[in-house]
Design a protein around this motif. Structure first.
Motif, PDB file in Angstrom:
ATOM      1  N   GLY A   8     -41.217  44.051 -43.316  1.00  0.00           N
ATOM      2  CA  GLY A   8     -40.996  44.430 -41.916  1.00  0.00           C
ATOM      3  C   GLY A   8     -41.654  45.768 -41.639  1.00  0.00           C
ATOM      4  N   ALA A   9     -42.635  45.759 -40.727  1.00  0.00           N
ATOM      5  CA  ALA A   9     -43.391  46.979 -40.422  1.00  0.00           C
ATOM      6  C   ALA A   9     -43.075  47.498 -39.033  1.00  0.00           C
ATOM      7  CB  ALA A   9     -44.893  46.708 -40.576  1.00  0.00           C
ATOM      8  N   VAL A  12     -38.749  51.526 -38.984  1.00  0.00           N
ATOM      9  CA  VAL A  12     -37.970  51.782 -40.200  1.00  0.00           C
ATOM     10  C   VAL A  12     -38.821  51.488 -41.444  1.00  0.00           C
ATOM     11  CG1 VAL A  12     -35.910  51.118 -41.505  1.00  0.00           C
ATOM     12  CG2 VAL A  12     -35.771  51.401 -39.014  1.00  0.00           C
ATOM     13  N   ILE A  30     -45.268  44.151 -45.707  1.00  0.00           N
ATOM     14  CA  ILE A  30     -45.662  42.840 -45.157  1.00  0.00           C
ATOM     15  C   ILE A  30     -45.002  42.665 -43.794  1.00  0.00           C
ATOM     16  CG2 ILE A  30     -45.551  40.325 -45.492  1.00  0.00           C
ATOM     17  CD1 ILE A  30     -45.290  40.695 -48.395  1.00  0.00           C
ATOM     18  N   ARG A  32     -44.862  39.749 -40.405  1.00  0.00           N
ATOM     19  CA  ARG A  32     -45.312  38.420 -39.969  1.00  0.00           C
ATOM     20  C   ARG A  32     -46.166  38.488 -38.710  1.00  0.00           C
ATOM     21  NH1 ARG A  32     -39.588  35.887 -38.136  1.00  0.00           N
ATOM     22  NH2 ARG A  32     -39.255  37.233 -36.355  1.00  0.00           N
ATOM     23  N   GLU A  38     -42.375  44.700 -32.482  1.00  0.00           N
ATOM     24  CA  GLU A  38     -41.067  44.171 -32.051  1.00  0.00           C
ATOM     25  C   GLU A  38     -40.234  45.290 -31.422  1.00  0.00           C
ATOM     26  OE1 GLU A  38     -40.038  41.222 -31.658  1.00  0.00           O
ATOM     27  OE2 GLU A  38     -41.458  40.002 -32.772  1.00  0.00           O
ATOM     28  N   SER A  40     -39.405  48.171 -32.216  1.00  0.00           N
ATOM     29  CA  SER A  40     -39.942  49.533 -32.295  1.00  0.00           C
ATOM     30  C   SER A  40     -41.011  49.772 -31.228  1.00  0.00           C
ATOM     31  CB  SER A  40     -40.512  49.801 -33.687  1.00  0.00           C
ATOM     32  OG  SER A  40     -39.499  49.641 -34.643  1.00  0.00           O
ATOM     33  N   ILE A  46     -36.444  57.647 -26.713  1.00  0.00           N
ATOM     34  CA  ILE A  46     -35.588  58.827 -26.499  1.00  0.00           C
ATOM     35  C   ILE A  46     -35.161  59.389 -27.859  1.00  0.00           C
ATOM     36  CG2 ILE A  46     -33.396  59.652 -25.532  1.00  0.00           C
ATOM     37  CD1 ILE A  46     -33.594  57.227 -23.559  1.00  0.00           C
ATOM     38  N   GLU A 180     -45.726  35.908 -43.183  1.00  0.00           N
ATOM     39  CA  GLU A 180     -44.261  35.840 -43.042  1.00  0.00           C
ATOM     40  C   GLU A 180     -43.591  35.640 -44.401  1.00  0.00           C
ATOM     41  OE1 GLU A 180     -42.944  32.944 -40.232  1.00  0.00           O
ATOM     42  OE2 GLU A 180     -40.835  33.524 -40.475  1.00  0.00           O
ATOM     43  N   TRP A 213     -34.175  40.415 -37.625  1.00  0.00           N
ATOM     44  CA  TRP A 213     -34.340  39.211 -38.447  1.00  0.00           C
ATOM     45  C   TRP A 213     -33.885  39.428 -39.895  1.00  0.00           C
ATOM     46  CZ3 TRP A 213     -37.464  41.252 -34.805  1.00  0.00           C
ATOM     47  CH2 TRP A 213     -37.643  40.491 -33.656  1.00  0.00           C
ATOM     48  N   GLN A 233     -33.853  45.342 -21.887  1.00  0.00           N
ATOM     49  CA  GLN A 233     -35.003  45.156 -20.997  1.00  0.00           C
ATOM     50  C   GLN A 233     -35.443  46.502 -20.413  1.00  0.00           C
ATOM     51  OE1 GLN A 233     -34.963  41.727 -18.386  1.00  0.00           O
ATOM     52  NE2 GLN A 233     -33.076  40.955 -19.353  1.00  0.00           N
ATOM     53  N   THR A 267     -31.736  50.282 -18.946  1.00  0.00           N
ATOM     54  CA  THR A 267     -31.957  49.166 -19.821  1.00  0.00           C
ATOM     55  C   THR A 267     -30.759  48.239 -19.759  1.00  0.00           C
ATOM     56  OG1 THR A 267     -32.614  48.493 -22.075  1.00  0.00           O
ATOM     57  CG2 THR A 267     -31.004  50.255 -21.903  1.00  0.00           C
ATOM     58  N   PHE A 336     -29.315  49.522 -34.303  1.00  0.00           N
ATOM     59  CA  PHE A 336     -28.894  49.236 -32.921  1.00  0.00           C
ATOM     60  C   PHE A 336     -29.735  50.022 -31.906  1.00  0.00           C
ATOM     61  CE2 PHE A 336     -25.004  49.368 -29.813  1.00  0.00           C
ATOM     62  CZ  PHE A 336     -25.541  48.349 -29.075  1.00  0.00           C
ATOM     63  N   ARG A 337     -29.123  50.942 -31.145  1.00  0.00           N
ATOM     64  CA  ARG A 337     -29.825  51.621 -30.043  1.00  0.00           C
ATOM     65  C   ARG A 337     -30.706  52.768 -30.523  1.00  0.00           C
ATOM     66  NH1 ARG A 337     -26.539  53.950 -25.592  1.00  0.00           N
ATOM     67  NH2 ARG A 337     -28.336  53.400 -24.331  1.00  0.00           N
ATOM     68  N   TRP A 338     -30.620  53.129 -31.832  1.00  0.00           N
ATOM     69  CA  TRP A 338     -31.231  54.393 -32.241  1.00  0.00           C
ATOM     70  C   TRP A 338     -32.136  54.278 -33.460  1.00  0.00           C
ATOM     71  CZ3 TRP A 338     -31.221  57.112 -28.233  1.00  0.00           C
ATOM     72  CH2 TRP A 338     -30.136  57.113 -27.365  1.00  0.00           C
ATOM     73  N   GLY A 339     -32.794  53.146 -33.612  1.00  0.00           N
ATOM     74  CA  GLY A 339     -33.628  52.956 -34.805  1.00  0.00           C
ATOM     75  C   GLY A 339     -34.889  53.788 -34.820  1.00  0.00           C
TER      76      GLY A 339
HETATM   77  C1  LIG Z   1     -35.177  48.220 -24.642  1.00  0.00           C
HETATM   78  C2  LIG Z   1     -34.952  49.031 -25.884  1.00  0.00           C
HETATM   79  C3  LIG Z   1     -34.873  50.433 -25.785  1.00  0.00           C
HETATM   80  C4  LIG Z   1     -34.686  51.194 -26.941  1.00  0.00           C
HETATM   81  N1  LIG Z   1     -34.715  52.548 -26.832  1.00  0.00           N
HETATM   82  C5  LIG Z   1     -34.603  53.310 -27.947  1.00  0.00           C
HETATM   83  C6  LIG Z   1     -34.700  54.728 -27.860  1.00  0.00           C
HETATM   84  O1  LIG Z   1     -34.915  55.277 -26.792  1.00  0.00           O
HETATM   85  N2  LIG Z   1     -34.547  55.452 -29.018  1.00  0.00           N
HETATM   86  C7  LIG Z   1     -34.314  54.850 -30.214  1.00  0.00           C
HETATM   87  O2  LIG Z   1     -34.157  55.545 -31.208  1.00  0.00           O
HETATM   88  N3  LIG Z   1     -34.237  53.500 -30.330  1.00  0.00           N
HETATM   89  C8  LIG Z   1     -34.371  52.729 -29.225  1.00  0.00           C
HETATM   90  N4  LIG Z   1     -34.255  51.368 -29.312  1.00  0.00           N
HETATM   91  C9  LIG Z   1     -33.853  50.762 -30.599  1.00  0.00           C
HETATM   92  C10 LIG Z   1     -35.010  50.719 -31.542  1.00  0.00           C
HETATM   93  O3  LIG Z   1     -36.128  50.205 -30.885  1.00  0.00           O
HETATM   94  C11 LIG Z   1     -34.643  49.846 -32.767  1.00  0.00           C
HETATM   95  O4  LIG Z   1     -33.404  50.255 -33.308  1.00  0.00           O
HETATM   96  C12 LIG Z   1     -35.718  50.020 -33.849  1.00  0.00           C
HETATM   97  O5  LIG Z   1     -36.992  49.854 -33.289  1.00  0.00           O
HETATM   98  C13 LIG Z   1     -35.521  49.060 -34.989  1.00  0.00           C
HETATM   99  O6  LIG Z   1     -36.616  49.211 -35.858  1.00  0.00           O
HETATM  100  P1  LIG Z   1     -36.858  48.239 -37.062  1.00  0.00           P
HETATM  101  O7  LIG Z   1     -38.054  48.731 -37.787  1.00  0.00           O
HETATM  102  O8  LIG Z   1     -35.573  48.098 -37.805  1.00  0.00           O
HETATM  103  O9  LIG Z   1     -37.095  46.804 -36.386  1.00  0.00           O
HETATM  104  P2  LIG Z   1     -38.372  46.189 -35.652  1.00  0.00           P
HETATM  105  O10 LIG Z   1     -39.142  47.193 -34.915  1.00  0.00           O
HETATM  106  O11 LIG Z   1     -37.872  45.006 -34.893  1.00  0.00           O
HETATM  107  O12 LIG Z   1     -39.276  45.705 -36.860  1.00  0.00           O
HETATM  108  C14 LIG Z   1     -38.935  44.637 -37.690  1.00  0.00           C
HETATM  109  C15 LIG Z   1     -40.226  44.001 -38.193  1.00  0.00           C
HETATM  110  O13 LIG Z   1     -39.917  43.004 -39.174  1.00  0.00           O
HETATM  111  C16 LIG Z   1     -40.843  41.953 -39.017  1.00  0.00           C
HETATM  112  N5  LIG Z   1     -40.278  40.737 -39.624  1.00  0.00           N
HETATM  113  C17 LIG Z   1     -39.127  40.093 -39.286  1.00  0.00           C
HETATM  114  N6  LIG Z   1     -38.934  39.013 -40.079  1.00  0.00           N
HETATM  115  C18 LIG Z   1     -39.980  38.980 -40.942  1.00  0.00           C
HETATM  116  C19 LIG Z   1     -40.341  38.090 -41.997  1.00  0.00           C
HETATM  117  N7  LIG Z   1     -39.596  37.041 -42.327  1.00  0.00           N
HETATM  118  N8  LIG Z   1     -41.484  38.343 -42.674  1.00  0.00           N
HETATM  119  C20 LIG Z   1     -42.259  39.410 -42.365  1.00  0.00           C
HETATM  120  N9  LIG Z   1     -41.954  40.280 -41.356  1.00  0.00           N
HETATM  121  C21 LIG Z   1     -40.837  40.059 -40.669  1.00  0.00           C
HETATM  122  C22 LIG Z   1     -41.028  41.839 -37.513  1.00  0.00           C
HETATM  123  O14 LIG Z   1     -42.236  41.195 -37.189  1.00  0.00           O
HETATM  124  C23 LIG Z   1     -40.998  43.306 -37.090  1.00  0.00           C
HETATM  125  O15 LIG Z   1     -42.297  43.873 -36.996  1.00  0.00           O
HETATM  126  C24 LIG Z   1     -34.510  50.562 -28.199  1.00  0.00           C
HETATM  127  C25 LIG Z   1     -34.611  49.179 -28.299  1.00  0.00           C
HETATM  128  C26 LIG Z   1     -34.856  48.414 -27.154  1.00  0.00           C
HETATM  129  C27 LIG Z   1     -34.985  46.934 -27.293  1.00  0.00           C
END
Ligand SMILES: Cc1cc2nc3c(=O)[nH]c(=O)nc-3n(C[C@H](O)[C@H](O)[C@H](O)COP(=O)(O)OP(=O)(O)OC[C@H]3O[C@@H](n4cnc5c(N)ncnc54)[C@H](O)[C@@H]3O)c2cc1C
Length: 380
Positions: A8-9, A12, A30, A32, A38, A40, A46, A180, A213, A233, A267, A336-339
């Protein structure tokens, strides 16, 4: 540890890769799809003001550390890659504070004051000076409840992701996109390989950072993660000039001004599974909010609307640590809201743990096998 596979890129996974590679670990990431497309990408960027002391909850410490690291990483990434992450201290104004259920980041006056976060109390005059274009209706309510945290910042998340991706490549990280992960090969308490749409990938350590996911992937090794996607949204508005300086918060809604005239209006918090489309109801609600705060926004161009899926643990706290029963399988998700905000500190403490060091924040609060009290309400 000599090598690590990160699945997952998003913010985080890429931050963890950047941090591990900075300590000489050979990292493969890796995804997908393309990196950072997604949640991020979809987030508002914020970066709340925060402070913490030893003895505070682990969540508060993670917030405090992230707040420091964003400022530092922005400088480092700019000097290493030449890419501006858009990190700017712009201040954030709250009209009262409404705690969102399941969100552990408290930003009510009392909590912020007790942590020593700098706060300005706003009366009508001060507010008018800070935000001359704000509506009379908002001004009228300001004396009762408005306050500002001047140290709050914003990032342009697509820029940040581009910068971290580039910095990862410079540190020798191998980034594998459009592949994937479908499952895992296990031997006793070890994940020995990830099976993908493009063959098998093995490494000494494996970490799941797959956002919303991750639950499905953890399920493939028999781990049940209490989390779900929560849709958010956003409507992107555009004016010819910047009329707003601070991030504005009102309940679940906010407006984030970009220096180039764009305003992100958000949102929603919707429990609708993996449905990622935008809806008339949410867009209408967000637009109504935007123009009621700044009447000039009624004439703004609607540039684009999008939705993203927040990876939400049921108690709002992230999962950071070993997968129970495994000696080399790790996870970092559920923010959740702060990743975006918490990603640098998550990367730093998890990298410490994975490298056999005692992390600078006690991560017991974030263990996968903690008792999770479901706080997220059904918001659909
Ligand atoms: C509308 C909205 C507003 C937000 N505002 C803020 C904000 O202001 N400040 C803040 O801190 N956070 C905010 N967030 C929350 C923040 O965006 C998320 O908490 C954070 O981006 C999560 O990051 P992540 O890397 O865990 O997940 P993601 O960014 O979703 O990345 C997960 C990755 O895993 C990959 N993946 C999944 N399954 C597989 C698989 N089987 N094989 C290979 N790859 C896979 C996906 O393609 C994806 O690229 C907001 C979110 C939303 C939706």
């Amino acid at each position: 540890m000599k090598d690590c596979l990160i699945i997952g890129a998003g913010a985080v996974g890429l931050s963890l890769a950047y941090e591990l590679a900075g300590h000489g670990i050979c990292v493969t990431v890796i995804d997908r799809s393309a990196c950072g497309t997604e949640a991020s990408w979809a987030g508002a960027g914020i970066i709340p003001a925060a402070k913490s002391r030893a003895g505070d909850s682990a969540y508060t410490q993670l917030s405090g550390l992230s707040c420091q690291l964003h400022a530092q990483w922005a400088k480092d990434l700019q000097s290493d890659t030449g890419i501006d992450t858009g990190y700017r201290q712009c201040g954030e104004i709250f009209f009262g504070h409404q705690q969102i259920s399941g969100d552990p980041l408290s930003r009510d006056l009392q909590t912020l004051e007790s942590l020593g976060v700098e706060i300005d109390h706003l009366d009508q005059q001060v507010l008018k000076k800070l935000e001359p274009a704000i509506s009379d209706e908002c001004l009228a309510g300001a004396d009762l409840s408005a306050y500002r945290t001047p140290a709050s910042a914003q990032i342009r998340n697509p820029w940040l992701l581009r910068a971290i991706r580039e910095a990862c490549l410079q540190r020798g990280v191998k980034i594998v996109e459009q592949v994937e992960v479908l499952g895992f090969d296990l031997e006793q308490d070890r994940i020995v390989a990830a099976e993908t749409t493009s063959g098998s990938f093995s490494a000494e350590q494996v970490c799941l950072t797959s956002g919303a996911w991750t639950k499905a992937l953890a399920g493939k090794v028999g781990i049940s993660l209490p989390m779900k996607p929560i849709r958010g949204q956003i409507v992107l508005l555009r004016l010819n000039e910047q009329i707003q300086q601070n991030i504005i918060h009102h309940g679940p809604h906010y407006l984030v001004p970009r220096p180039d005239g764009y305003v992100l209006a958000g949102t929603t918090l919707e429990d609708v599974g993996f449905e990622k489309q935008t809806t008339v109801k949410a867009v209408r609600e967000i637009l109504h909010f935007a123009s009621s705060m700044f009447p000039q926004l009624a004439t703004a161009q609607v540039e684009r609307c999008w939705a993203g899926l927040r990876p939400a643990s049921l108690d709002g706290h992230p999962f950071i640590g070993l997968l129970p029963g495994f000696s080399n399988g790790w996870v970092a998700t559920g923010h959740f809201r702060w990743g975006l905000y918490l990603s640098p500190a998550t990367a730093v403490v998890l990298s410490q743990l994975m490298r056999g060091l005692t992390p600078q924040i006690d991560l017991t609060e974030f263990r996968v096998d903690r008792h999770v009290l479901p706080l997220l309400q059904n918001t659909s």
